[in-house]
Motif scaffolding. Structure first.
Motif, PDB file in Angstrom:
ATOM      1  N   GLU A  32       0.853  -1.231   0.040  1.00 50.04           N
ATOM      2  CA  GLU A  32      -0.122  -0.129  -0.058  1.00 50.04           C
ATOM      3  C   GLU A  32       0.822   1.175  -0.075  1.00 50.04           C
ATOM      4  OE1 GLU A  32      -3.379   0.150  -0.025  1.00 50.04           O
ATOM      5  OE2 GLU A  32      -3.275  -2.002  -0.653  1.00 50.04           O
ATOM      6  N   PHE A  33       0.221   2.288  -0.237  1.00 52.68           N
ATOM      7  CA  PHE A  33       0.977   3.536  -0.157  1.00 52.68           C
ATOM      8  C   PHE A  33       0.209   4.537   0.240  1.00 52.68           C
ATOM      9  CE2 PHE A  33      -0.687   3.242  -4.538  1.00 52.68           C
ATOM     10  CZ  PHE A  33      -1.523   4.462  -4.529  1.00 52.68           C
ATOM     11  N   LYS A  34       0.403   5.865   0.509  1.00 55.55           N
ATOM     12  CA  LYS A  34      -0.380   6.813   1.119  1.00 55.55           C
ATOM     13  C   LYS A  34       0.079   8.187   0.378  1.00 55.55           C
ATOM     14  CE  LYS A  34      -1.451   5.258   5.618  1.00 55.55           C
ATOM     15  NZ  LYS A  34      -1.251   5.490   7.186  1.00 55.55           N
ATOM     16  N   LEU A  35      -0.977   9.125   0.229  1.00 54.35           N
ATOM     17  CA  LEU A  35      -0.768  10.492  -0.174  1.00 54.35           C
ATOM     18  C   LEU A  35      -0.430  11.316   0.947  1.00 54.35           C
ATOM     19  CD1 LEU A  35      -3.694  10.720  -3.185  1.00 54.35           C
ATOM     20  CD2 LEU A  35      -1.139   9.968  -3.268  1.00 54.35           C
ATOM     21  N   HIS A  36       0.275  12.411   0.730  1.00 56.09           N
ATOM     22  CA  HIS A  36       0.610  13.518   1.919  1.00 56.09           C
ATOM     23  C   HIS A  36       0.548  14.801   1.120  1.00 56.09           C
ATOM     24  CE1 HIS A  36       2.052  10.330   4.577  1.00 56.09           C
ATOM     25  NE2 HIS A  36       2.379   9.606   3.632  1.00 56.09           N
ATOM     26  N   SER A  37       0.578  15.843   1.873  1.00 57.20           N
ATOM     27  CA  SER A  37       0.623  17.276   1.403  1.00 57.20           C
ATOM     28  C   SER A  37       1.707  18.085   1.707  1.00 57.20           C
ATOM     29  CB  SER A  37      -0.616  17.777   1.788  1.00 57.20           C
ATOM     30  OG  SER A  37      -0.984  18.932   1.714  1.00 57.20           O
ATOM     31  N   TRP A  38       2.071  18.927   1.044  1.00 57.46           N
ATOM     32  CA  TRP A  38       2.979  19.764   1.159  1.00 57.46           C
ATOM     33  C   TRP A  38       2.775  21.214   0.217  1.00 57.46           C
ATOM     34  CZ3 TRP A  38       4.247  14.610   0.355  1.00 57.46           C
ATOM     35  CH2 TRP A  38       5.053  14.195   1.283  1.00 57.46           C
ATOM     36  N   ARG A  39       3.438  22.144   0.429  1.00 54.87           N
ATOM     37  CA  ARG A  39       3.164  23.460  -0.184  1.00 54.87           C
ATOM     38  C   ARG A  39       4.413  24.036  -0.652  1.00 54.87           C
ATOM     39  NH1 ARG A  39       5.102  27.895   2.605  1.00 54.87           N
ATOM     40  NH2 ARG A  39       5.315  27.679   5.008  1.00 54.87           N
ATOM     41  N   THR A  40       4.330  25.147  -1.447  1.00 56.62           N
ATOM     42  CA  THR A  40       5.575  25.914  -1.825  1.00 56.62           C
ATOM     43  C   THR A  40       5.584  26.810  -0.822  1.00 56.62           C
ATOM     44  OG1 THR A  40       3.937  27.292  -3.278  1.00 56.62           O
ATOM     45  CG2 THR A  40       5.150  25.759  -4.623  1.00 56.62           C
ATOM     46  N   THR A  44      11.351  27.660  -1.879  1.00 55.29           N
ATOM     47  CA  THR A  44      11.143  26.733  -2.561  1.00 55.29           C
ATOM     48  C   THR A  44      11.793  27.109  -3.892  1.00 55.29           C
ATOM     49  OG1 THR A  44       9.217  26.085  -1.712  1.00 55.29           O
ATOM     50  CG2 THR A  44       9.682  25.242  -3.857  1.00 55.29           C
ATOM     51  N   LYS A  45      12.886  26.085  -4.404  1.00 51.58           N
ATOM     52  CA  LYS A  45      13.580  26.426  -5.558  1.00 51.58           C
ATOM     53  C   LYS A  45      12.910  25.517  -6.754  1.00 51.58           C
ATOM     54  CE  LYS A  45      17.449  27.810  -3.216  1.00 51.58           C
ATOM     55  NZ  LYS A  45      16.813  28.805  -2.636  1.00 51.58           N
ATOM     56  N   GLY A  46      13.376  25.788  -7.701  1.00 51.77           N
ATOM     57  CA  GLY A  46      12.785  25.333  -9.398  1.00 51.77           C
ATOM     58  C   GLY A  46      11.155  25.788  -9.370  1.00 51.77           C
ATOM     59  N   LYS A  47      10.833  25.336 -10.541  1.00 50.98           N
ATOM     60  CA  LYS A  47       9.386  25.677 -10.897  1.00 50.98           C
ATOM     61  C   LYS A  47       8.511  24.538 -11.113  1.00 50.98           C
ATOM     62  CE  LYS A  47      10.524  30.210 -11.785  1.00 50.98           C
ATOM     63  NZ  LYS A  47      10.407  30.913 -10.558  1.00 50.98           N
ATOM     64  N   TYR A  79       0.249  23.957   5.926  1.00 55.50           N
ATOM     65  CA  TYR A  79       1.141  23.001   5.392  1.00 55.50           C
ATOM     66  C   TYR A  79       2.687  22.981   5.587  1.00 55.50           C
ATOM     67  CZ  TYR A  79      -3.634  23.186   3.192  1.00 55.50           C
ATOM     68  OH  TYR A  79      -4.959  23.212   2.786  1.00 55.50           O
ATOM     69  N   THR A  80       3.179  22.030   5.207  1.00 60.58           N
ATOM     70  CA  THR A  80       4.751  21.744   5.349  1.00 60.58           C
ATOM     71  C   THR A  80       5.310  22.281   4.011  1.00 60.58           C
ATOM     72  OG1 THR A  80       4.570  19.637   6.854  1.00 60.58           O
ATOM     73  CG2 THR A  80       6.654  20.137   5.697  1.00 60.58           C
ATOM     74  N   PRO A  81       6.151  23.207   3.903  1.00 62.44           N
ATOM     75  CA  PRO A  81       6.889  23.665   2.664  1.00 62.44           C
ATOM     76  C   PRO A  81       7.573  22.313   2.080  1.00 62.44           C
ATOM     77  CG  PRO A  81       7.788  24.650   4.757  1.00 62.44           C
ATOM     78  CD  PRO A  81       6.740  24.008   5.280  1.00 62.44           C
ATOM     79  N   LEU A  82       7.793  22.531   0.926  1.00 64.31           N
ATOM     80  CA  LEU A  82       8.634  21.366   0.220  1.00 64.31           C
ATOM     81  C   LEU A  82      10.015  22.353  -0.100  1.00 64.31           C
ATOM     82  CD1 LEU A  82       8.770  22.400  -3.291  1.00 64.31           C
ATOM     83  CD2 LEU A  82       6.441  21.424  -2.887  1.00 64.31           C
ATOM     84  N   GLN A  83      11.012  21.785  -0.524  1.00 57.18           N
ATOM     85  CA  GLN A  83      12.255  22.222  -0.464  1.00 57.18           C
ATOM     86  C   GLN A  83      12.603  22.672  -2.046  1.00 57.18           C
ATOM     87  OE1 GLN A  83      15.866  19.577  -0.280  1.00 57.18           O
ATOM     88  NE2 GLN A  83      16.906  21.096   0.842  1.00 57.18           N
ATOM     89  N   ARG A  84      12.407  21.748  -3.076  1.00 55.89           N
ATOM     90  CA  ARG A  84      12.617  22.293  -4.440  1.00 55.89           C
ATOM     91  C   ARG A  84      12.102  21.224  -5.360  1.00 55.89           C
ATOM     92  NH1 ARG A  84      16.888  19.770  -7.327  1.00 55.89           N
ATOM     93  NH2 ARG A  84      18.093  18.286  -6.182  1.00 55.89           N
TER      94      ARG A  84
END
Length: 104
Positions: A32-40, A44-47, A79-84
């Motif tokens: 099994e797998f789960k979905l999770h949530s992040w935000r910009t 945050t680097k990249g596009k 929400y938790t921020p993402l890195q890049r």
């Protein structure tokens, strides 16, 4: 306002690489797998380029975007921020499989 930036929530599925170097969904012992949530975030680097794009979290986990949702600037701390963002993408078939969890 002066220091506001566009914020999106990214619902994603953690990924890893298989023996041949292709990205695959990271699964638990029962498959099994789960979905999770992040935000910009502000740093945050990249596009963002679309569904299936792989990003790196602040804990260096690889995650593929399954869905993106605009977030009001004032709600960004929910929400938790993402890195890049990377330039890599998860296979469309695996993205479709992950998206089936969205309606559950």
């Amino acid at each position: 306002m002066k220091n506001q930036y566009e914020v999106f929530q990214y619902i994603g599925v953690p990924v890893t690489t298989d023996d041949s170097g292709k990205y695959v969904i990271k699964r638990d012992d029962s498959g099994e797998f789960k979905l999770h949530s992040w935000r910009t975030g502000k740093h945050t680097k990249g596009k963002p380029k679309g569904i299936g794009q792989i990003f790196i979290t602040e804990n260096n986990m690889l995650v593929a975007v399954v869905k993106s949702i605009p977030v009001k600037f004032k709600d960004r701390h929910d929400y938790t921020p993402l890195q890049r963002f990377t330039s890599e993408f998860l296979d469309e078939q695996l993205v479709s499989e992950a998206q089936t969890k969205l309606s559950l």
